[in-house]
Design an enzyme around this catalytic site. Structure first.
Site, PDB file in Angstrom:
ATOM      1  N   ASP A 190      -1.723 -58.549  23.512  1.00  0.00           N
ATOM      2  CA  ASP A 190      -1.257 -59.714  22.754  1.00  0.00           C
ATOM      3  C   ASP A 190      -2.232 -59.994  21.616  1.00  0.00           C
ATOM      4  OD1 ASP A 190      -0.375 -62.116  21.738  1.00  0.00           O
ATOM      5  OD2 ASP A 190      -0.039 -63.035  23.689  1.00  0.00           O
ATOM      6  N   ILE A 210      -7.059 -70.730  19.963  1.00  0.00           N
ATOM      7  CA  ILE A 210      -6.810 -71.190  21.323  1.00  0.00           C
ATOM      8  C   ILE A 210      -6.675 -69.996  22.261  1.00  0.00           C
ATOM      9  CG2 ILE A 210      -5.691 -73.305  20.519  1.00  0.00           C
ATOM     10  CD1 ILE A 210      -2.992 -72.033  21.142  1.00  0.00           C
ATOM     11  N   GLY A 213      -1.843 -68.307  26.396  1.00  0.00           N
ATOM     12  CA  GLY A 213      -1.235 -68.970  27.546  1.00  0.00           C
ATOM     13  C   GLY A 213      -1.260 -68.090  28.783  1.00  0.00           C
TER      14      GLY A 213
END
Length: 283
Positions: A190, A210, A213
């Protein structure tokens, strides 16, 4: 290309074939925090510290990953307005210690949340053993597309969410993340720049990159495996959860778990729920 819901529903995501073995298996476990305690042999067997490297239960989430396919201009989606909303996993058969897998991801639905509210994109990946065709896992993904709402609906109902018990959680597990953890995790497939590039993060409305997830979910799955399955991966059957707030690399995740498999994960430093409405299926 302007956003065209029908074009997105028909978008063909290329099949991915991937070889994996002890290196890929151990790297994934290390990237979600396994092996932090070098004296815990239960963790070491997933993270490469034992003679046999055992695949961690959520490894199928990243095997044969299609990459950041929504960045393709042909989708009509602005990649800076894409947010991972929900993730599900069902395990059908155990992974071999090494082998080749084939992943096929397809779009399964699109929900119009209304003008100014965006849309929900549902997709699903099936993971098969390339040698014998065995279905190993099914992963389910909900992506929130900001700015794509108001196209009139698609006839797909929004998925229901799991309701957590109203009682206090039965178990609590605190796990610190590392400041550079997103830079490690990206090598699982990713490479969304939102997690890597400060300038891209700023254009997306975040103060800094960030954590993925799926990385936060992997940290949570570690807590679930330890508490509900006593580190016996054969008892772990799958999970579903909703991403409710971003996690910054270096923050501490507190996973709150109920005996029925319900869970949620908080960011300790900011006291916000990052993963909510969670449900783990286990024996």
């Amino acid at each position: 290309m302007p956003f065209d819901p029908q074009n997105l529903l028909n978008y063909d995501i290329l099949e991915v074939r991937q070889d994996y073995g002890p290196r890929e298996t151990a790297f994934y476990a290390l990237s979600i925090g396994l092996g932090r305690d070098p004296m815990d042999r239960r963790q070491l067997r997933y993270a490469g510290g034992a003679a046999q490297v055992t695949p961690f239960p959520t490894l199928p989430l990243v095997l044969a990953h299609p990459g950041f396919w929504l960045a393709d201009p042909r989708t009509g989606v602005d990649p800076l307005k894409v947010v991972h909303g929900e993730q599900g996993l069902t395990l059908h058969a155990p992974l071999k210690l090494a082998g080749t897998v084939v992943g096929k991801t397809r779009v399964t639905g699109l929900v119009d949340k209304g003008e100014g509210r965006g849309a929900l994109l549902y997709s699903e990946k099936t993971l098969h053993d390339a040698a014998d065709g065995t279905l190993l896992a099914t992963t389910r993904n909900t992506t929130f597309l900001r700015g794509c709402g108001g196209f009139g609906g698609s006839g797909v109902a929004e998925k229901p969410t799991h309701r957590l018990p109203e009682t206090a959680p039965d178990f609590t597990v605190d796990t610190p993340t590392r400041p550079e953890q997103a830079l490690w995790y990206r090598w699982n497939g990713d490479d969304n720049p939102l997690h890597l590039d400060p300038q891209v993060a700023a254009r997306s409305g975040f103060e800094r990159p960030i954590l993925h997830g799926l990385c936060s979910l992997g940290v949570t799955a570690h807590a679930l495996l330890a508490v509900l399955c006593d580190y016996d991966e054969t008892r772990f059957r799958g999970l579903d959860a909703r991403f409710t707030a971003p996690v910054l690399p270096g923050e501490t995740l507190r996973t709150e778990i109920w005996k029925d498999g319900s869970f949620r994960t908080r960011v300790v430093e900011r006291d916000v729920v990052a993963i909510g409405n969670g449900r783990c299926d286990f024996d």
